[in-house]
Write a protein that holds these residues in place. Structure first.
Motif, PDB file in Angstrom:
ATOM      1  N   GLY A 277      93.183  -2.679  46.525  1.00 12.76           N
ATOM      2  CA  GLY A 277      94.085  -1.532  46.423  1.00 12.76           C
ATOM      3  C   GLY A 277      93.458  -0.193  46.735  1.00 12.76           C
ATOM      4  O   GLY A 277      94.062   0.852  46.479  1.00 12.76           O
ATOM      5  N   GLY A 279      93.202   1.404  49.286  1.00 11.78           N
ATOM      6  CA  GLY A 279      93.987   2.245  50.182  1.00 11.78           C
ATOM      7  C   GLY A 279      94.854   3.267  49.460  1.00 11.78           C
ATOM      8  O   GLY A 279      95.388   4.195  50.067  1.00 11.78           O
ATOM      9  N   LEU A 280      94.994   3.116  48.160  1.00 13.89           N
ATOM     10  CA  LEU A 280      95.832   4.056  47.394  1.00 13.89           C
ATOM     11  C   LEU A 280      95.053   5.262  46.883  1.00 13.89           C
ATOM     12  O   LEU A 280      95.637   6.150  46.259  1.00 13.89           O
ATOM     13  N   HIS A 283      96.402   8.834  47.387  1.00 18.46           N
ATOM     14  CA  HIS A 283      97.813   9.104  47.124  1.00 18.46           C
ATOM     15  C   HIS A 283      97.959  10.420  46.354  1.00 18.46           C
ATOM     16  O   HIS A 283      97.108  10.779  45.552  1.00 18.46           O
ATOM     17  N   LYS A 285     100.131  11.172  44.072  1.00 18.24           N
ATOM     18  CA  LYS A 285     100.453  11.011  42.653  1.00 18.24           C
ATOM     19  C   LYS A 285      99.262  10.366  41.930  1.00 18.24           C
ATOM     20  O   LYS A 285      98.825   9.270  42.292  1.00 18.24           O
ATOM     21  N   TRP A 287      98.957   8.801  39.172  1.00 17.10           N
ATOM     22  CA  TRP A 287      99.152   7.480  38.560  1.00 17.10           C
ATOM     23  C   TRP A 287      99.202   6.382  39.611  1.00 17.10           C
ATOM     24  O   TRP A 287      99.000   5.226  39.272  1.00 17.10           O
ATOM     25  N   ILE A 288      99.453   6.762  40.842  1.00 18.78           N
ATOM     26  CA  ILE A 288      99.376   5.747  41.900  1.00 18.78           C
ATOM     27  C   ILE A 288      97.922   5.624  42.364  1.00 18.78           C
ATOM     28  O   ILE A 288      97.428   4.520  42.578  1.00 18.78           O
ATOM     29  N   ARG A 291      95.823   3.168  40.609  1.00 17.23           N
ATOM     30  CA  ARG A 291      95.946   1.734  40.903  1.00 17.23           C
ATOM     31  C   ARG A 291      94.938   1.270  41.969  1.00 17.23           C
ATOM     32  O   ARG A 291      94.932   0.102  42.335  1.00 17.23           O
ATOM     33  N   HIS A 296      93.135  -2.814  37.725  1.00 13.72           N
ATOM     34  CA  HIS A 296      94.599  -2.724  37.674  1.00 13.72           C
ATOM     35  C   HIS A 296      95.241  -4.010  38.168  1.00 13.72           C
ATOM     36  O   HIS A 296      96.122  -4.573  37.498  1.00 13.72           O
ATOM     37  N   TRP A 297      94.816  -4.477  39.312  1.00 13.03           N
ATOM     38  CA  TRP A 297      95.499  -5.612  39.935  1.00 13.03           C
ATOM     39  C   TRP A 297      95.127  -6.936  39.300  1.00 13.03           C
ATOM     40  O   TRP A 297      95.927  -7.860  39.244  1.00 13.03           O
TER      41      TRP A 297
END
Lengths: 317, 317, 317, 317
Positions: A277, A279-280, A283, A285, A287-288, A291, A296-297
């Motif tokens: 993840g 790549g996030l 972001h 936001k 909270w995104i 992740r 997380h995952w």
């Protein structure tokens, strides 16, 4: 668990054996029937691969995606044609299937294996046909699906394919491994699980679940489920790891990413995928962005968004 | 429900208006970003459409699948490029995106619409750019995403796109319809829901759910969910019905099949799909044959196969 | 949310008002009908309280348990008797109900309130009867159930009772509080939620759920759910906190334990209950000892053990 | 499944044997520890029965409820007292427990059995003590809990008690029955399952689940679950059918009602219970009246009302 025809199989082929003997991890491909059904080229129920002649671009594209995702084996999208059912039409289809698999396989470092579609149009004999269009050097593997794990015919690779999800498939591999050890036999291990979770299916596998084949979506594995599957298969000693119905290209990529430390490289498609993840991490936001990490995952228990549905079904038979 | 930029939008274009004015049901297409991410051509997090130049065959193939599935509109797999971010690279991408959409659109009876990828690389201004490469007669629609439903600028088509699943999207359409009626305004209605069930998301939509974007699988709609969605949208008076993230070609086919009685024809891909599971009626197992009927699929509450997972999540924000 | 008779009510009584006016937290009792039905003394469907004469020990015992658990109010297990239905039999029952409540109430520091069973044997008038057997000084409260929150009749305590679970009940209290503030009215707030989770019920409340009344078990609140409910009610300014159907003595104890810091004392029954599971701290198994802490129970998402069941139902009406 | 101490046991006693030998179905009682914990008289973790002296009315009342519900056996709410732990205090408690059970048992047609609380205060030896206060004619049964089913010591009744829910308990009974048959042994069969669903527990049973003991509510069996359990036990040949932790009086009534056709009578508490929901047939709302039938309750898949919770847990150990 009883092994049915097509649930257990053995592979005997030069190219794959060389790779496995040298300690390489070989990554299989995923499910053509389910994936192409969703793309509009296969009819569920019949499950026949005439798309190879009717829409070769669609088949070629899927081969390409699996190759990019890290597959080392291109399974031909071909037929099980017993003598009764051998009409020229099927010969043409199987020939075209082999051509497509070889064509794409050459673009990467991939072997070509004779896949056998499980069609319900014709009743299959217990021992399926060999696909005759696959010859050396292109046809590097042949596939012999037997009703039971049968060490004494000299199988070099044994494993399970289709019918059951990751958990049951790996449990079966554990039993197979113990059985081989108890019998003093040596063989490479192979697993190609469904891309669906099926803790509730009976001996007949996923086809007996009421969701088969048009309501399987909530059971679809995430990429993280598949990374876990790949890791557990590897720990168990399985070195040919792939998928079957439900496995889409990104699931194959998940196997290749999970085992990248052992193999020393990532697949081409990882240029479009941040590990765990990541790549996030840009972001907007927070909270995104949060992740963009393994914890997380790995710990996520993904919700179904379906509060009116159960988590298990009773098999129809 | 508050309408955010990109959640509500208006379309103003000749070709589509003619069709809608004549009473036709127009079927949109599905989600390029999510679908191509799974195929290995889009990086989640960036969500940029450079695949149109890097892997045009993959993009072309997906356009083809949506066309076969019944889409009447090819959305360009293009960028939202504000002035700051307009570099020649993005111009090339958007041009290529338009070319691909037009090329495939010509093979069927499909219009081309300017899709706008929602990238998080650059912060968008509230009123997004028009895509300049789309000109008549090819660019039959332009898309104007505004932060609110804004009847007084003369929108001809109003609706919602992305962010929310079928249930919430349709509920929103109901409110929009009532709002239009209350204001004495006339407009065609359009809906392009997510292909995921999101009863538990907050105002921010699905991006705030902990499963976004790599654990959405259990929420994925079945074809039957989408037939229900299409029917309800139609009953509500919506005549432009499509999908967004999560919508795969077979979901679009489900819209076309559900509304075939009204439209008078099936899409090309239905040659590989028996209505309501009828393709199973020749199966050798009687309990699978018994699934070849509408009642089975309409009443099915599909199990997640995930007894350790909940059915709803709390949004992260 | 529409307020029905018996869902909203007002209390006007000396004893309770004195306590509430002085800033005390008053704890109500729980559900007699459901609890005594499970013990074998009330018939579901009729929901009549003849047990007070037929099996007074059983009723007395339940009063005692609520008293021990911390209840400050003993609701009489009596009838709603309108004029048409007033036969001597009902008079006797209500008199006995009052006697029992008073008898037990005197053993602790508890007031006696006129409870009204919601019988379906007789259709109730919109404004239910006052229970005449409750007179000062024993009858410290009277209960006036009105179809709507009706500030202008001078209610001193307003709140909701029954029909909805903790989440909806508290949401309703928030609306009531805002409504009172908007109207410039002052009143003490009271909440007596169901002991069942009902996020899926419609306007009619839990009676419309298909599980009512014989399949409500999976919805039953844990003590931790009720501690959370008590804390949230307290934060909202509610100072009369109790329960209704589904509330067993240990749920009342949970309210008293959660609010012990504010009230300064624990209820008698806490001699048999370690706060937040602390009674497990001597267990021989370390993983069970590890549950002797708040974090475990606060974060627990308790499984239903029912993988074939959904988490929500559609109300029957 | 491995049998642990207290999971398998044998009974040898005159009164019960006479009844079972004559073909009678004997109904056990339910769980005192869990039920009295919720009523405020037992401390979870310690699980000791001092309530028999501290609050005899509460214990007597529960015995009465089980008797009314149809129990033919009153288990003494006593201690397992090994020599080390035998202090006069425990002697008094066990004596009082026997007195209470005998007192209530005499009011109906019930035998008295020596129940043994599973306390964690003292480590038990593998072979638990006999309860010496139970002597003929009052002490009609003694209970010998052994670590395995041990036919050769001449047990007349074998079965399982506690630790596992209905499904696993019945599966175990099936294995026991087959084991007895294979060994050529004859014995009456007995089952006293938990009143909780525990499909996810490991070898250690429900104590290892993270919900034990304060979050078990969603797993609580409905009366219909117990009717099914009673019917399946009966079909299997089990003739001593009761419950353990989680079994409340209405669960025992459910056994008695399910087997009323075979036994020829209903229990006293059925005067307050309409068979299969028939008490609802006078309800004013037609959709509630529609629940007054077997089909509704038999087919109901009761929702948890907890969409954020899973349906299964992983045992802690």
């Amino acid at each position: 668990m009883e092994m049915h025809a097509f649930s257990g199989f053995e592979l005997k082929a030069q190219g794959i054996l060389q790779r496995l003997d040298s300690g390489e991890v070989v990554i299989g491909d995923g499910g053509f029937l389910f994936t192409l059904e969703k793309r509009g080229y296969v009819k569920a129920g019949l499950w026949t691969p005439e798309a190879v002649v009717e829409h070769p671009n669609a088949v070629r594209q899927l081969h390409m995606e699996f190759l990019r995702a890290g597959s080392n084996v291109m399974q031909t999208f071909a037929f099980s044609a017993s003598e009764d059912t051998t009409e020229s039409k099927w010969e043409d289809i199987n020939a075209a299937a082999c051509d497509l698999a070889r064509e794409v396989g050459r673009k990467g470092d991939a072997l070509v294996a004779g896949g056998i579609c499980q069609t319900s149009t014709y009743k299959l004999s217990a021992l399926p046909a060999w696909i005759t269009h696959l010859e050396e050097p292109f046809a590097e593997t042949g596939m012999n699906a037997g009703p039971t794990m049968n060490g004494n015919i000299g199988a070099s690779i044994v494993g399970v394919n289709c019918r059951f999800g990751p958990t049951i498939s790996l449990k079966t591999m554990r039993l197979m491994k113990e059985g081989l050890q108890a019998a003093g036999l040596k063989a490479h291990l192979m697993v190609q699980s469904l891309g669906f979770h099926t803790p509730d299916c009976g001996k007949g596998g996923f086809v007996d679940l009421p969701e088969y084949p048009f309501g399987m979506e909530p059971r679809l594995a995430t990429r993280w489920d598949i990374q876990k599957y790949a890791r557990e298969a590897y720990k168990l000693g399985v070195r040919f790891i792939g998928g079957c119905c439900g496995f889409e290209p990104y699931h194959i990529r998940a196997i290749a990413e999970e085992l990248a430390p052992e193999r020393g490289f990532l697949p081409p498609a990882s240029e479009k995928h941040g590990s765990w993840g990541s790549g996030l991490d840009m972001h907007t936001k927070p909270w995104i962005r949060a992740r963009a990490r393994k914890e997380h995952w790995e710990n996520l228990r993904p919700a179904s968004g379906r509060p009116f549905c159960p988590s298990m079904s009773k098999p129809d038979a």
